[in-house]
Design a protein around this motif. Structure first.
Motif, PDB file in Angstrom:
ATOM      1  N   UNK A  28      19.045 -25.809   7.167  1.00  0.00           N
ATOM      2  CA  UNK A  28      18.705 -25.068   8.382  1.00  0.00           C
ATOM      3  C   UNK A  28      17.803 -23.897   8.022  1.00  0.00           C
ATOM      4  N   UNK A  29      16.856 -23.610   8.903  1.00  0.00           N
ATOM      5  CA  UNK A  29      16.013 -22.448   8.698  1.00  0.00           C
ATOM      6  C   UNK A  29      14.561 -22.730   8.982  1.00  0.00           C
ATOM      7  N   UNK A  30      13.770 -21.700   8.806  1.00  0.00           N
ATOM      8  CA  UNK A  30      12.332 -21.780   8.999  1.00  0.00           C
ATOM      9  C   UNK A  30      11.702 -22.516   7.813  1.00  0.00           C
ATOM     10  N   UNK A  31      10.810 -23.460   8.097  1.00  0.00           N
ATOM     11  CA  UNK A  31      10.216 -24.282   7.038  1.00  0.00           C
ATOM     12  C   UNK A  31       9.502 -23.451   5.985  1.00  0.00           C
ATOM     13  N   UNK A  32       8.820 -22.392   6.393  1.00  0.00           N
ATOM     14  CA  UNK A  32       8.098 -21.557   5.429  1.00  0.00           C
ATOM     15  C   UNK A  32       9.078 -20.939   4.431  1.00  0.00           C
ATOM     16  N   UNK A  33      10.184 -20.418   4.921  1.00  0.00           N
ATOM     17  CA  UNK A  33      11.187 -19.814   4.035  1.00  0.00           C
ATOM     18  C   UNK A  33      11.838 -20.864   3.138  1.00  0.00           C
ATOM     19  N   UNK A  34      12.209 -21.995   3.727  1.00  0.00           N
ATOM     20  CA  UNK A  34      12.894 -23.049   2.963  1.00  0.00           C
ATOM     21  C   UNK A  34      11.987 -23.600   1.867  1.00  0.00           C
ATOM     22  N   UNK A  35      10.750 -23.912   2.210  1.00  0.00           N
ATOM     23  CA  UNK A  35       9.842 -24.512   1.229  1.00  0.00           C
ATOM     24  C   UNK A  35       9.443 -23.490   0.164  1.00  0.00           C
ATOM     25  N   UNK A  36       9.254 -22.235   0.535  1.00  0.00           N
ATOM     26  CA  UNK A  36       8.954 -21.205  -0.474  1.00  0.00           C
ATOM     27  C   UNK A  36      10.082 -21.134  -1.502  1.00  0.00           C
ATOM     28  N   UNK A  37      11.314 -21.186  -1.035  1.00  0.00           N
ATOM     29  CA  UNK A  37      12.458 -21.163  -1.945  1.00  0.00           C
ATOM     30  C   UNK A  37      12.497 -22.420  -2.807  1.00  0.00           C
ATOM     31  N   UNK A  67      11.145 -30.458  -9.971  1.00  0.00           N
ATOM     32  CA  UNK A  67      10.268 -31.607  -9.747  1.00  0.00           C
ATOM     33  C   UNK A  67       9.277 -31.264  -8.633  1.00  0.00           C
ATOM     34  N   UNK A  68       8.138 -31.978  -8.589  1.00  0.00           N
ATOM     35  CA  UNK A  68       7.176 -31.753  -7.508  1.00  0.00           C
ATOM     36  C   UNK A  68       7.796 -32.081  -6.148  1.00  0.00           C
ATOM     37  N   UNK A  69       7.237 -31.468  -5.112  1.00  0.00           N
ATOM     38  CA  UNK A  69       7.674 -31.692  -3.739  1.00  0.00           C
ATOM     39  C   UNK A  69       6.575 -32.451  -3.005  1.00  0.00           C
ATOM     40  N   UNK A  70       6.987 -33.399  -2.151  1.00  0.00           N
ATOM     41  CA  UNK A  70       6.032 -34.199  -1.383  1.00  0.00           C
ATOM     42  C   UNK A  70       6.562 -34.324   0.035  1.00  0.00           C
ATOM     43  N   UNK A  71       5.685 -34.162   0.992  1.00  0.00           N
ATOM     44  CA  UNK A  71       6.070 -34.365   2.385  1.00  0.00           C
ATOM     45  C   UNK A  71       5.175 -35.430   2.973  1.00  0.00           C
ATOM     46  N   UNK A  72       5.766 -36.396   3.636  1.00  0.00           N
ATOM     47  CA  UNK A  72       4.981 -37.437   4.287  1.00  0.00           C
ATOM     48  C   UNK A  72       5.077 -37.234   5.793  1.00  0.00           C
ATOM     49  N   UNK A  73       3.932 -37.082   6.431  1.00  0.00           N
ATOM     50  CA  UNK A  73       3.940 -36.830   7.872  1.00  0.00           C
ATOM     51  C   UNK A  73       4.349 -35.402   8.160  1.00  0.00           C
ATOM     52  N   UNK A  74       5.342 -35.230   9.046  1.00  0.00           N
ATOM     53  CA  UNK A  74       5.849 -33.884   9.380  1.00  0.00           C
ATOM     54  C   UNK A  74       4.692 -32.945   9.690  1.00  0.00           C
TER      55      UNK A  74
END
Length: 192
Positions: free
Chosen positions: A104-113, A120-127
């Motif tokens: 739960x939370x704001x995507x900017x805060x979650x992804x920054x953390x 490992x690298x992070x990958x987002x498909x779509x979204x």
């Protein structure tokens, strides 16, 4: 060390995203070939964590959730089994999706953390809306656009970058798959 974040998206030549079966087009707009499918499996088989927004996750659950894992093609089977973080303010659980966690939370805060903590690298498909916000916040290291050889001016649903900020893009990789699908990987920089 900060984990690399890749915004990975499929697009038509006129900039529309893919949504499951794409109406009368079919998945991948019916243009996938063996080279694309092999390459796609190799890309998502790398050790990485998938990051999804709630709407894309719901779509994945709707399309892939009811199918027995043994009946999925190798690409979708891997997508369904990847370690996944779902960023949402509305979802309560991961809907029986293997190895998925709802944060739960704001995507900017979650992804920054996650970028600070992930090994490992992070990958987002779509979204799309989530990734447009992450790009504006400077959290997207790579934009990987796979362009399929179609124009969906009449049937296209959502323009990928509609409402996004302005960015300069540095091309860091490109390839042609099956003779007509283009994969372009860019490093985005907010245009000032």
């Amino acid at each position: 060390m900060t984990a690399t974040y890749t915004f990975d998206v499929f697009s038509t030549l006129d900039g529309f995203a893919s949504y499951g079966d794409d109406g009368d087009w079919g998945g991948y707009w019916g243009k996938q070939g063996p080279e694309f499918l092999d390459h796609r499996l190799a890309v998502i088989s790398e050790n990485q964590r998938m990051i999804l927004g709630a709407n894309t996750f719901r779509l994945f659950v709707q399309l892939l959730g009811p199918i027995d894992q043994s009946e999925l093609d190798p690409v979708n089977s891997r997508m369904r089994s990847m370690p996944t973080t779902v960023v949402s303010t509305t979802l309560a659980n991961s809907a029986d999706w293997p190895d998925a966690t709802v944060v739960k939370g704001d995507a900017v805060d979650v992804v920054a953390r996650l970028k600070d903590e992930s090994d490992v690298p992070l990958r987002s498909h779509g979204s799309l809306s989530m990734n447009r916000a992450l790009m504006a916040a400077g959290l997207v290291d790579r934009v990987q656009v796979t362009i399929f050889p179609v124009i969906t001016g009449r049937t296209g649903v959502e323009p990928i970058f509609q409402g996004a900020a302005d960015f300069d893009l540095e091309l860091i990789e490109s390839r042609t798959l099956d003779g007509n699908i283009q994969e372009l990987i860019y490093r985005p920089t907010l245009h000032v």
